[in-house]
Design a protein around this motif. Sequence first.
Motif, PDB file in Angstrom:
ATOM      1  N   PRO A   3       0.815  -1.220   0.000  1.00 44.11           N
ATOM      2  CA  PRO A   3       0.000   0.000   0.000  1.00 44.11           C
ATOM      3  C   PRO A   3       0.848   1.269   0.000  1.00 44.11           C
ATOM      4  N   ARG A   4       1.962   1.242   0.698  1.00 43.24           N
ATOM      5  CA  ARG A   4       2.840   2.426   0.745  1.00 43.24           C
ATOM      6  C   ARG A   4       3.393   2.751  -0.640  1.00 43.24           C
ATOM      7  N   ASP A   5       3.845   1.718  -1.368  1.00 44.80           N
ATOM      8  CA  ASP A   5       4.365   1.955  -2.713  1.00 44.80           C
ATOM      9  C   ASP A   5       3.279   2.479  -3.643  1.00 44.80           C
ATOM     10  N   ARG A   6       2.073   1.919  -3.545  1.00 43.62           N
ATOM     11  CA  ARG A   6       0.969   2.392  -4.376  1.00 43.62           C
ATOM     12  C   ARG A   6       0.631   3.841  -4.059  1.00 43.62           C
ATOM     13  N   GLN A   7       0.611   4.181  -2.769  1.00 45.15           N
ATOM     14  CA  GLN A   7       0.279   5.544  -2.370  1.00 45.15           C
ATOM     15  C   GLN A   7       1.330   6.533  -2.866  1.00 45.15           C
ATOM     16  N   GLN A   8       2.597   6.139  -2.803  1.00 43.99           N
ATOM     17  CA  GLN A   8       3.645   7.045  -3.273  1.00 43.99           C
ATOM     18  C   GLN A   8       3.551   7.243  -4.781  1.00 43.99           C
ATOM     19  N   ALA A   9       3.316   6.149  -5.504  1.00 40.10           N
ATOM     20  CA  ALA A   9       3.168   6.255  -6.956  1.00 40.10           C
ATOM     21  C   ALA A   9       1.953   7.113  -7.315  1.00 40.10           C
ATOM     22  N   LEU A  10       0.852   6.925  -6.608  1.00 38.18           N
ATOM     23  CA  LEU A  10      -0.348   7.719  -6.857  1.00 38.18           C
ATOM     24  C   LEU A  10      -0.107   9.197  -6.572  1.00 38.18           C
ATOM     25  N   ALA A  11       0.672   9.485  -5.541  1.00 33.14           N
ATOM     26  CA  ALA A  11       0.952  10.883  -5.217  1.00 33.14           C
ATOM     27  C   ALA A  11       1.697  11.558  -6.361  1.00 33.14           C
ATOM     28  N   TYR A  12       2.623  10.838  -6.980  1.00 31.03           N
ATOM     29  CA  TYR A  12       3.334  11.410  -8.126  1.00 31.03           C
ATOM     30  C   TYR A  12       2.399  11.635  -9.308  1.00 31.03           C
TER      31      TYR A  12
END
Length: 371
Positions: A99-108
Motif C-alpha cells: 500500500p505504501r508503494d501504491r500511495q507514493q506512486a499515486l501521489a506522483y
Amino acid sequence: MNGPQLDPGDVAALFDRARLRMARELRGLTQVQLAREVGSITAASVSQFENGHSRPATSTLRRLAVALRVPPSFFAAPARPPAQHQLNGFFRSLRSTSPRDRQQALAYVHLARELALELEKHVVLPDLNLPRYPIGEGEPCQSADIEQAAARVRDHWNVSRGPVQDVVRLLEINGTVVVRFRVSIEKVDAFCVDFPDRPVVALGADKGLRDRSRFDAAHELGHLVLHGLRGETRDKGTESQAHEFAAAFLMPAEDIRPELPERLDWPALLHLKARWHVSLAALLVRAKTLGVMSEHAFAQGWKALSVRGWRKVEPGPLGNPEVPVLLQRALELMETTGLSFADFINHSGLPEDDIRTLLGRDISERPRVEF
C-alpha cells in the motif's frame, strides 16, 4: 503570471488537507513517521489535519514544509475542483505491491495532474479526446466486443492500418498525460488514474524495453476506454480485458492475421517483432487468439520462450522505450512567453525537485539530429 506567493498566514487560512496527504505520500511516510520528523506534533494531529477536523498553525505549517521538502505555499488549496474522489487508479500485481508503494506512486500521478493544470494557465494543451466504450460491470464480455472497441478507438483517432507508430505520442496528442519516472518504488508496474479533466498514465521507468512498454501504454489505454467510467476495479477479469484491448489495438486482426505464421517460425516472428514493435510473446498469444497457430504450436513456442530465457530478455531489441514529451514541451513553450521555469515553480507552489523528477526521467532517449 500568477500573483506573488502567499504569506504563511494566508496559507494557513487556505490550508488544503489533500495537499498535506499528497506531500506525505510523495515522501513515502506514514502519519507516525511524519510526526516523528516534525518533532512537535503527534500522529493524531497529522490525522486530524488530513481528515479536516483541525488546521495546523502557521508555525506547524512551516515545520511540515521543511519535513516534507515542499514550499509552504504547496499546502494552499488550488483554485480548481479537487480530485479527491480519484485516489485509487488501476494497479496490477496488487498482492506484490505494498500500500505504501501504491500511495507514493499515486501521489506522483496526482502531482503530474497538478503540473498539467498549472501549465494550462499559460499554454494550451491538447483537448481531451478519449473515446469511451464501457463494458458493463458483471455483464458477460465477448472478445469480439473488445476487438471492436480497439478498432473504434483507432478509427476515432484516425490511425491508419498497420502498426501504431508511437503509442505514447498518440495518447499525448489526444490529451492524456503520460509520465515515466523512477522514484525508488519497487514492484509498481504501469497504471493509470482516470481524472475527469486530465487522465494520467504512468509507465515504469525500469522497464527499458520498447515492445513491453508500448504494450503497457496500450493496456492502460484499454482500462481508460473500457473501465474508466465505472471507477477503479481491480480483478483478473479487467486485467484480461485490458490485455486483450492492447493486443487488438497494437495488432488489428485484419492487418496482422495474414502475416502471422501457422507454425513456430522464429525468424518470421522476429521480422514481425521489428515491424509491429511488439514482443515475441505478444505475437505468439495473438497468433493463438486469432486461430492462426494451433494450441500445440503455441505451447511449444511458450515453452521455448521460458527455456531460452526469452520471457525476461527477448532477442531482437527494438531500442529505447517511447518518450513522453507533452509536459516538457509545454514548459519549453511557456518559457518562450517570458515566464521562466523558476518563476513558474515559485508562483505555482509545486515542489521543484519532484517536478524535475517527473520531467527529467522522461528524457531517456538519445538526442535526435534535426535538419
